[in-house]
Design a protein around this motif. Structure first.
Motif, mmCIF file in Angstrom:
data_model
loop_
_atom_site.group_PDB
_atom_site.id
_atom_site.type_symbol
_atom_site.label_atom_id
_atom_site.label_comp_id
_atom_site.label_asym_id
_atom_site.label_seq_id
_atom_site.Cartn_x
_atom_site.Cartn_y
_atom_site.Cartn_z
ATOM 1 N N ARG A 94 -4.983 -23.426 -6.981
ATOM 2 C CA ARG A 94 -3.644 -23.244 -7.627
ATOM 3 C C ARG A 94 -2.518 -23.755 -7.160
ATOM 4 N NH1 ARG A 94 -5.411 -21.658 -12.205
ATOM 5 N NH2 ARG A 94 -6.815 -19.874 -12.198
ATOM 6 N N ASN A 95 -2.421 -24.030 -5.732
ATOM 7 C CA ASN A 95 -1.477 -24.687 -4.890
ATOM 8 C C ASN A 95 -1.846 -25.965 -4.693
ATOM 9 O OD1 ASN A 95 0.228 -25.220 -2.506
ATOM 10 N ND2 ASN A 95 0.928 -23.061 -2.611
ATOM 11 N N LYS A 96 -0.952 -27.010 -4.876
ATOM 12 C CA LYS A 96 -1.105 -28.367 -4.441
ATOM 13 C C LYS A 96 -1.231 -28.527 -3.104
ATOM 14 C CE LYS A 96 3.463 -30.500 -3.967
ATOM 15 N NZ LYS A 96 4.462 -31.527 -4.321
ATOM 16 N N TRP A 97 -0.794 -27.909 -2.224
ATOM 17 C CA TRP A 97 -0.873 -28.064 -0.850
ATOM 18 C C TRP A 97 -2.232 -27.573 -0.247
ATOM 19 C CZ3 TRP A 97 2.422 -31.081 1.454
ATOM 20 C CH2 TRP A 97 3.642 -31.419 0.727
ATOM 21 N N ILE A 169 1.645 -28.435 -11.475
ATOM 22 C CA ILE A 169 2.706 -28.741 -10.272
ATOM 23 C C ILE A 169 3.836 -28.206 -9.888
ATOM 24 C CG2 ILE A 169 3.524 -30.959 -9.179
ATOM 25 C CD1 ILE A 169 0.892 -30.844 -8.624
ATOM 26 N N ALA A 170 4.571 -28.020 -10.956
ATOM 27 C CA ALA A 170 5.943 -27.497 -11.047
ATOM 28 C C ALA A 170 5.752 -26.058 -10.551
ATOM 29 C CB ALA A 170 6.346 -27.614 -12.527
ATOM 30 N N LYS A 171 5.041 -25.409 -10.752
ATOM 31 C CA LYS A 171 4.990 -24.003 -10.608
ATOM 32 C C LYS A 171 4.488 -23.875 -9.023
ATOM 33 C CE LYS A 171 3.604 -22.481 -15.111
ATOM 34 N NZ LYS A 171 2.305 -22.144 -15.736
ATOM 35 N N THR A 172 3.702 -24.807 -8.462
ATOM 36 C CA THR A 172 3.395 -24.547 -7.083
ATOM 37 C C THR A 172 3.972 -25.376 -5.921
ATOM 38 O OG1 THR A 172 1.899 -26.426 -7.315
ATOM 39 C CG2 THR A 172 1.192 -24.019 -7.927
ATOM 40 N N ALA A 173 5.247 -26.308 -6.414
ATOM 41 C CA ALA A 173 5.743 -27.121 -5.791
ATOM 42 C C ALA A 173 6.861 -26.498 -4.444
ATOM 43 C CB ALA A 173 6.579 -28.242 -6.428
#
Length: 173
Positions: A94-97, A169-173
């Protein structure tokens, strides 16, 4: 089961072909196999975060790349399955990192165990060999996935190639 669009299938095939190309290029320099493997192609393993179908392209690309493996059929099978598992888990992130972590963990554990088994068999030396190999393979994977994969992920997220991500991406950036 969700059906793949022609676009997703095509992109998955392109990712698989790019994986093979990068691996064959890296093999010229002896970077792809062994304890200190640094496959530049592994940077692509973050792509299932944006397009889950690419996990299958990575799997196919890994199979074709592992044909050159000095570890034979076990690496062809288990190394490729490690990449598939990593891709499927990355697609669920859920998170790009966190997207690079499944490839790091899967390859560290599975390929680390494979190399330890190849070196020592299941003897008393296996645990030490496994720890060493898991850390070296996982460490190299960590570097490739975060240093090369994360910029690739960020760059591709800014394009219009992945409208199906729904702003993931926008939600997790």
């Amino acid at each position: 089961m969700k059906h793949l669009t022609v676009r997703q299938l095509t992109f998955s095939a392109l990712v698989g072909a790019l994986y093979v190309t990068l691996c064959y290029f890296g093999n010229i320099f002896g970077l792809n196999f062994g304890v200190f493997q640094c496959r530049f192609a592994e940077a692509l393993t973050v792509l299932p975060f944006l397009c889950p179908a690419t996990a299958w392209g990575l799997f196919a690309g890994c199979i074709l790349s592992n044909i050159l493996s000095p570890y034979g059929l076990p690496d062809l099978l288990f190394g490729s399955l490690a990449t598939l598992l990593a891709g499927l888990l990355t697609a669920r992130c859920r998170n790009k990192w966190l997207a690079p972590l499944p490839p790091v963990i899967c390859n560290g554990v599975i390929v680390g165990a494979l190399l330890a088994w190849y070196e020592t068999g299941f003897t008393a030396a296996f645990p030490a060999a496994f720890l060493f190999n898991a850390l070296s393979v996982g460490g190299a994977e960590l570097i490739v996935c975060y240093v090369l994969g994360m910029p690739l992920l960020s760059l591709l997220a800014k394009t219009k190639l992945f409208p199906e991500t729904g702003g993931k991406i926008a939600k997790t950036a």
